[in-house]
Design an enzyme around this catalytic site. Structure first.
Site, PDB file in Angstrom:
ATOM      1  N   SER A  33       4.287  -1.267   4.034  1.00 43.81           N
ATOM      2  CA  SER A  33       4.404  -2.614   4.621  1.00 43.81           C
ATOM      3  C   SER A  33       4.502  -3.660   3.528  1.00 43.81           C
ATOM      4  O   SER A  33       3.744  -3.623   2.561  1.00 43.81           O
ATOM      5  CB  SER A  33       3.190  -2.922   5.495  1.00 43.81           C
ATOM      6  OG  SER A  33       3.219  -2.132   6.633  1.00 43.81           O
ATOM      7  N   GLU A  88      -9.089  -1.382   6.906  1.00 46.73           N
ATOM      8  CA  GLU A  88      -7.901  -1.561   7.747  1.00 46.73           C
ATOM      9  C   GLU A  88      -8.231  -1.308   9.220  1.00 46.73           C
ATOM     10  O   GLU A  88      -7.701  -1.944  10.110  1.00 46.73           O
ATOM     11  CB  GLU A  88      -6.811  -0.594   7.260  1.00 46.73           C
ATOM     12  CG  GLU A  88      -5.473  -0.786   7.942  1.00 46.73           C
ATOM     13  CD  GLU A  88      -4.349  -0.026   7.231  1.00 46.73           C
ATOM     14  OE1 GLU A  88      -4.589   0.516   6.131  1.00 46.73           O
ATOM     15  OE2 GLU A  88      -3.245   0.015   7.780  1.00 46.73           O
ATOM     16  N   SER A 132       1.152   6.647   2.422  1.00 45.53           N
ATOM     17  CA  SER A 132       1.868   7.661   3.217  1.00 45.53           C
ATOM     18  C   SER A 132       3.107   8.175   2.502  1.00 45.53           C
ATOM     19  O   SER A 132       3.766   7.441   1.758  1.00 45.53           O
ATOM     20  CB  SER A 132       2.311   7.056   4.551  1.00 45.53           C
ATOM     21  OG  SER A 132       1.221   6.506   5.229  1.00 45.53           O
ATOM     22  N   GLN A 164       0.837  -1.211   0.000  1.00 45.11           N
ATOM     23  CA  GLN A 164       0.000   0.000   0.000  1.00 45.11           C
ATOM     24  C   GLN A 164       0.870   1.258   0.000  1.00 45.11           C
ATOM     25  O   GLN A 164       1.567   1.527   0.981  1.00 45.11           O
ATOM     26  CB  GLN A 164      -0.883   0.004   1.249  1.00 45.11           C
ATOM     27  CG  GLN A 164      -1.825   1.186   1.349  1.00 45.11           C
ATOM     28  CD  GLN A 164      -2.466   1.262   2.732  1.00 45.11           C
ATOM     29  OE1 GLN A 164      -1.847   1.689   3.698  1.00 45.11           O
ATOM     30  NE2 GLN A 164      -3.711   0.841   2.828  1.00 45.11           N
TER      31      GLN A 164
HETATM   32  C1  LIG Z   1       4.138  -0.467  11.270  1.00 48.20           C
HETATM   33  C2  LIG Z   1       3.593   0.546  10.299  1.00 48.20           C
HETATM   34  C3  LIG Z   1       3.161   0.108   9.067  1.00 48.20           C
HETATM   35  C4  LIG Z   1       2.675   1.036   8.135  1.00 48.20           C
HETATM   36  N1  LIG Z   1       2.306   0.588   6.889  1.00 48.20           N
HETATM   37  C5  LIG Z   1       1.918   1.470   5.948  1.00 48.20           C
HETATM   38  C6  LIG Z   1       1.631   1.045   4.612  1.00 48.20           C
HETATM   39  O1  LIG Z   1       1.697  -0.143   4.312  1.00 48.20           O
HETATM   40  N2  LIG Z   1       1.296   1.971   3.695  1.00 48.20           N
HETATM   41  C7  LIG Z   1       1.207   3.300   4.005  1.00 48.20           C
HETATM   42  O2  LIG Z   1       0.878   4.082   3.122  1.00 48.20           O
HETATM   43  N3  LIG Z   1       1.473   3.749   5.261  1.00 48.20           N
HETATM   44  C8  LIG Z   1       1.828   2.861   6.232  1.00 48.20           C
HETATM   45  N4  LIG Z   1       2.125   3.302   7.512  1.00 48.20           N
HETATM   46  C9  LIG Z   1       2.095   4.733   7.777  1.00 48.20           C
HETATM   47  C10 LIG Z   1       0.957   5.201   8.666  1.00 48.20           C
HETATM   48  O3  LIG Z   1      -0.268   5.187   7.970  1.00 48.20           O
HETATM   49  C11 LIG Z   1       1.320   6.618   9.149  1.00 48.20           C
HETATM   50  O4  LIG Z   1       2.466   6.483   9.981  1.00 48.20           O
HETATM   51  C12 LIG Z   1       0.195   7.245   9.952  1.00 48.20           C
HETATM   52  O5  LIG Z   1      -0.875   7.583   9.120  1.00 48.20           O
HETATM   53  C13 LIG Z   1       0.664   8.529  10.678  1.00 48.20           C
HETATM   54  O6  LIG Z   1       1.307   9.400   9.802  1.00 48.20           O
HETATM   55  P1  LIG Z   1       2.762  10.008  10.137  1.00 48.20           P
HETATM   56  O7  LIG Z   1       3.669   8.868  10.481  1.00 48.20           O
HETATM   57  O8  LIG Z   1       3.136  10.874   8.992  1.00 48.20           O
HETATM   58  O9  LIG Z   1       2.575  10.852  11.454  1.00 48.20           O
HETATM   59  P2  LIG Z   1       1.933  12.317  11.557  1.00 48.20           P
HETATM   60  O10 LIG Z   1       0.689  12.380  10.750  1.00 48.20           O
HETATM   61  O11 LIG Z   1       2.993  13.310  11.292  1.00 48.20           O
HETATM   62  O12 LIG Z   1       1.517  12.358  13.088  1.00 48.20           O
HETATM   63  C14 LIG Z   1       2.473  12.578  14.135  1.00 48.20           C
HETATM   64  C15 LIG Z   1       1.700  12.707  15.443  1.00 48.20           C
HETATM   65  O13 LIG Z   1       0.809  13.836  15.394  1.00 48.20           O
HETATM   66  C16 LIG Z   1      -0.537  13.427  15.642  1.00 48.20           C
HETATM   67  N5  LIG Z   1      -1.456  14.179  14.808  1.00 48.20           N
HETATM   68  C17 LIG Z   1      -1.356  14.409  13.481  1.00 48.20           C
HETATM   69  N6  LIG Z   1      -2.410  15.128  13.037  1.00 48.20           N
HETATM   70  C18 LIG Z   1      -3.195  15.355  14.116  1.00 48.20           C
HETATM   71  C19 LIG Z   1      -4.429  16.039  14.300  1.00 48.20           C
HETATM   72  N7  LIG Z   1      -5.066  16.622  13.287  1.00 48.20           N
HETATM   73  N8  LIG Z   1      -4.960  16.064  15.559  1.00 48.20           N
HETATM   74  C20 LIG Z   1      -4.332  15.475  16.612  1.00 48.20           C
HETATM   75  N9  LIG Z   1      -3.142  14.819  16.488  1.00 48.20           N
HETATM   76  C21 LIG Z   1      -2.597  14.754  15.255  1.00 48.20           C
HETATM   77  C22 LIG Z   1      -0.568  11.953  15.275  1.00 48.20           C
HETATM   78  O14 LIG Z   1      -1.634  11.275  15.930  1.00 48.20           O
HETATM   79  C23 LIG Z   1       0.808  11.488  15.718  1.00 48.20           C
HETATM   80  O15 LIG Z   1       0.803  11.233  17.100  1.00 48.20           O
HETATM   81  C24 LIG Z   1       2.590   2.405   8.470  1.00 48.20           C
HETATM   82  C25 LIG Z   1       2.997   2.835   9.745  1.00 48.20           C
HETATM   83  C26 LIG Z   1       3.503   1.911  10.644  1.00 48.20           C
HETATM   84  C27 LIG Z   1       3.930   2.388  12.010  1.00 48.20           C
END
Ligand SMILES: Cc1cc2nc3c(=O)[nH]c(=O)nc-3n(C[C@H](O)[C@H](O)[C@H](O)COP(=O)(O)OP(=O)(O)OC[C@H]3O[C@@H](n4cnc5c(N)ncnc54)[C@H](O)[C@@H]3O)c2cc1C
Length: 398
Positions: free
Chosen positions: A165, A248, A133, A130
């Site tokens: 992933s 998901e 992100s 997928q």
């Molecule tokens: C093990 C793992 C597998 C993954 N697999 C995939 C995959 O297969 N494909 C894919 O596309 N992505 C994948 N992801 C990515 C995942 O979807 C993102 O990490 C997730 O959506 C959070 O985005 P970010 O890491 O950019 O954090 P950010 O969005 O930058 O968030 C950082 C922090 O700020 C908080 N935050 C952000 N916006 C707000 C808001 N509006 N209000 C309150 N708090 C907020 C969040 O909750 C978090 O605590 C995976 C992540 C992990 C950990």
């Protein structure tokens, strides 16, 4: 949910139990419970197990028979998941295609796309990753910048994805791309199906806290895919992506309580071995963990019921299930380390973590992937409690 077992359902349950008893043997049995949804421990063995399931036609059983499913009813699917989790079978290596991409294609794909891709998923011949992100576009997914431009009869893709992933194993990627930069943020995005094995796709593994590389960065430099490899409408990918994320957040958790129960059983055994079970605090915590697993069970059944009756509450119920299960799993992981005592700090050669250590570390990610806890709480606050929307980035051109 009322899951009274009618005679046909009981027969189905017997069939599943018999199959699992006959096939979950040898190496598969020795690796019971191995892996997590987002983890690549014992990858080859889990892939072999998926092929064993495919040979018995036990993958994606709710899909139509023409795509390799069994056209199973919702009750049969739930029963299968429960029996599977009860047997503590290995986590499926190919769950990305089976649980996330496949259901999305069933809901939004064209008949040709379904015929082309779904049978290869149920036969474990093609694996999926997928690509949603990006660095800077996780929770705020609509800000994504990976671009796709139509060049004759092909899309040309440039940009970067992250945390994909299973990306290192994927034959195909379902990728959100900006196809109309002049449109408002949510309206110029398309979901493209992109072959991973081509010169324009560079996959770079990222090592995680468990010492494995289940996710990766993917760079697209002039990557290509055919013009008809769009799921849904061109520029209409946002609703397709939300459908994928709904899956998901919800249905993948339906039998989670049984997984948790196996872990709680293991942790109780560890507490007995270390003498921790004599501590009143530990006994209370173990009982609490057991009660939390029961709540997760009822959350799962409630979600199944809302899906079955299509009563419009599925999204809220899925968010509740996800927040509760991920918070509980972290707690179980931490408690497991107390139960193991000082031994919890020791790992085998080659960073060989045992199951409870894996729970501690893997559970850290569960409140992040598929939409973070904070995002789920925002959704519940706004859509269920009717609280004011939090400020959003302006919905102008991306
Ligand atoms: C093990 C793992 C597998 C993954 N697999 C995939 C995959 O297969 N494909 C894919 O596309 N992505 C994948 N992801 C990515 C995942 O979807 C993102 O990490 C997730 O959506 C959070 O985005 P970010 O890491 O950019 O954090 P950010 O969005 O930058 O968030 C950082 C922090 O700020 C908080 N935050 C952000 N916006 C707000 C808001 N509006 N209000 C309150 N708090 C907020 C969040 O909750 C978090 O605590 C995976 C992540 C992990 C950990």
């Amino acid at each position: 949910m009322d899951l009274a077992l009618t005679p046909p359902l009981r027969e189905f349950q017997d069939e599943v139990r018999t199959w699992l008893a006959e096939h979950l043997v040898g190496e598969f049995r020795r690796h019971r419970g191995v892996g997590f949804s987002f983890d690549d421990h014992a990858w080859d063995l889990r892939l072999a197990w998926d092929r064993e399931l495919a040979a018995g036609r036990w993958l994606c059983i709710g899909w139509p028979e023409e795509y390799g499913g069994r056209g199973a009813s919702v009750d049969e699917q739930l029963l299968f998941q429960l029996e599977y989790a009860r047997a503590d079978a290995p986590y499926r290596a190919t769950s990305q295609g089976q649980d996330l991409f496949g259901p999305t294609l069933l809901a939004f794909g064209s008949p040709e796309q379904k015929r082309r891709f779904l049978p290869k998923i149920t036969a474990v011949q093609e694996l999926w990753g997928q690509g949603f992100s990006e660095p800077g576009s996780g929770s705020d997914l609509a800000s994504l910048r990976t671009r796709a431009l139509l060049d004759g009869d092909e899309w040309v893709i440039d940009g970067q994805k992250i945390w994909t992933s299973g990306g290192v194993y994927a034959d195909w990627l379902y990728v959100l791309c900006r196809t109309n930069p002049a449109a408002p943020r949510h309206k110029g995005i398309s979901m493209l199906l992109v072959p991973a094995d081509q010169p324009g796709v560079d996959v770079r593994p990222i090592r995680n806290i468990m010492g494995t590389s289940e996710f990766c960065e993917i760079f697209f430099n002039g990557a290509r895919t055919a013009a008809d490899m769009v799921v849904g409408e061109v520029d209409g990918g946002w609703s397709v992506a939300m459908g994928a994320l709904g899956t998901e957040r919800g249905t993948t958790l339906l039998a989670e309580h049984l997984r948790f129960q196996h872990e709680i059983d293991e942790m109780t055994t560890a507490a007995r071995e270390t003498g921790q079970h004599r501590s009143a605090m530990m006994r209370a915590e173990l009982a609490h963990a057991w009660a939390l697993a029961r709540i997760i069970e009822w959350n799962g059944r409630r979600l199944m019921s809302t899906l079955k009756h299509d009563d419009g509450n599925a999204a809220a119920q899925a968010s509740i299930s996800k927040v509760f299960a991920s918070t509980t799993h972290r707690r179980i992981g931490e408690l497991a380390m107390q139960a193991k005592g000082a031994a919890s700090e020791l790992v085998g050669a080659d960073y060989d973590l045992d199951r409870l250590q894996q729970v501690l570390l893997a559970s850290r990610a569960e409140s992040i992937y598929g939409g973070t806890t904070q995002i789920q709480l925002n959704l519940l606050a706004e859509r269920t409690l009717g609280l004011p929307r939090e400020p959003r980035p302006k919905d102008g051109p991306a």
